[in-house]
Design an enzyme around this catalytic site. Sequence first.
Site, PDB file in Angstrom:
ATOM      1  N   ASN A 116      25.240 115.512 -14.898  1.00 29.59           N
ATOM      2  CA  ASN A 116      25.139 114.674 -13.706  1.00 29.59           C
ATOM      3  C   ASN A 116      26.508 114.475 -13.080  1.00 29.59           C
ATOM      4  OD1 ASN A 116      26.078 111.629 -13.454  1.00 29.59           O
ATOM      5  ND2 ASN A 116      25.781 112.030 -15.640  1.00 29.59           N
ATOM      6  N   PHE A 120      28.506 107.065  -9.133  1.00 27.16           N
ATOM      7  CA  PHE A 120      28.349 105.614  -8.964  1.00 27.16           C
ATOM      8  C   PHE A 120      27.541 105.260  -7.729  1.00 27.16           C
ATOM      9  CE2 PHE A 120      32.516 104.307 -11.400  1.00 27.16           C
ATOM     10  CZ  PHE A 120      31.965 104.765 -12.577  1.00 27.16           C
ATOM     11  N   SER A 181      33.811 107.665 -16.549  1.00 28.67           N
ATOM     12  CA  SER A 181      32.931 108.606 -15.867  1.00 28.67           C
ATOM     13  C   SER A 181      33.764 109.731 -15.268  1.00 28.67           C
ATOM     14  CB  SER A 181      32.146 107.901 -14.752  1.00 28.67           C
ATOM     15  OG  SER A 181      31.490 108.852 -13.944  1.00 28.67           O
ATOM     16  N   ASN A 183      32.839 111.498 -12.768  1.00 29.97           N
ATOM     17  CA  ASN A 183      32.255 111.819 -11.469  1.00 29.97           C
ATOM     18  C   ASN A 183      32.847 111.068 -10.288  1.00 29.97           C
ATOM     19  OD1 ASN A 183      30.428 113.579 -12.775  1.00 29.97           O
ATOM     20  ND2 ASN A 183      29.164 111.828 -13.344  1.00 29.97           N
ATOM     21  N   THR A 184      33.848 110.230 -10.542  1.00 26.53           N
ATOM     22  CA  THR A 184      34.610 109.582  -9.469  1.00 26.53           C
ATOM     23  C   THR A 184      36.036 110.101  -9.546  1.00 26.53           C
ATOM     24  OG1 THR A 184      33.255 107.575  -9.472  1.00 26.53           O
ATOM     25  CG2 THR A 184      35.483 107.391  -8.579  1.00 26.53           C
ATOM     26  N   LYS A 219      33.965 101.176 -22.033  1.00 29.26           N
ATOM     27  CA  LYS A 219      33.269 102.432 -22.319  1.00 29.26           C
ATOM     28  C   LYS A 219      34.262 103.580 -22.247  1.00 29.26           C
ATOM     29  CE  LYS A 219      28.958 104.870 -21.415  1.00 29.26           C
ATOM     30  NZ  LYS A 219      27.643 104.776 -20.741  1.00 29.26           N
ATOM     31  N   ASN A 248      30.824 107.948 -23.345  1.00 27.35           N
ATOM     32  CA  ASN A 248      30.299 108.370 -22.056  1.00 27.35           C
ATOM     33  C   ASN A 248      29.974 109.862 -22.118  1.00 27.35           C
ATOM     34  OD1 ASN A 248      29.702 108.354 -19.241  1.00 27.35           O
ATOM     35  ND2 ASN A 248      31.314 106.850 -18.879  1.00 27.35           N
TER      36      ASN A 248
END
Length: 344
Positions: A116, A120, A181, A183-184, A219, A248
Amino acid sequence: MYKSVVKPLLFNLDAERAHHLVFDNLKRAARLPGAGALLRGLYDYQHPSLAREVFGLKFPNPVGLAAGFDKNAVLTDELATLGFGFVEIGTVTPRPQPGNPQPRLFRLPQDAALINRMGFNNDGAAAVAARLAGRHNRQLIIGGNIGKNKDTPNERAADDYVAAFEALAEVVDYFVVNVSSPNTPGLRELQDKKPLINLLQQVQARNLARPTPRPLLLKIAPDLTDAQLDDILEIACETKLSGLVATNTTIGRTGLRTPTPTVAGYGAGGLSGRPLRARATEVIAYLHQKSRGALPIIGAGGIHSAQDALEKLAAGAVLVQLYTGFIYEGPGLVRQINRALARR
């Protein structure tokens, strides 16, 4: 029934579309008379031996739903009927944001995994807080996973985390700071020692100034080295964290059965599911041993069976969380884990 009927139908749809379809149908089904009791009868399993008291909170059982599934706290009442001991919502940012362009969620069935790069996507802290304030089930423990908006520079990241914390502080039971994460853009840079201490100190200062502080957790990524994990333990001590969530998603792609061209075609993003199981357990065991069990750990990553959950707990986790395993194995997985724990 889930594996033979529901899952094949859902897996014929685009992954994100299937996710929203499940949400819509579960919402509708829950409105039917007797639906809640039926779902509890099918999936809920409680036993006195399953109860845990962790960072001052009393969990009816140690199996939770990880952040990312119910980002906007839309389904907390419905998820309570499926036997979870707690649900973590988010990641929530101060302002609403759409996330990354679609498609951004991909299944790897050969690996029982997901990739994925959601980014966010969420309704923003104010909307999520209002939704949680109106929920019916007040017994379910809710965690609030918080992050920064994509357009907020890292130098001002702490402002975003503080803002999200302040918005949710009255409606969640514990907080998780998400700086791991992939993804940012630039977010994982906040895991470096100096910026992470600064960020956590600012959030914790607001937290400890409250009449009833909330447990504050961090996390972490599975891709950290042992030296970086040592830094995390030092930071946790210095900033008085209540615990850690390990782990994560990973940016690694090693050992996948899915053909390399297919994986490459999906592009960047965090990998979750069965390929993450071993590494997540290694990280849990390392942190548990190094801290001598002094820092509670929520174990996440690759839990697809009761045995996987037992492995995380044996490594030192006090609670576990499902996400990808919940999608591949279905809601019956929660009951299976809790029954196995009660038998043990």
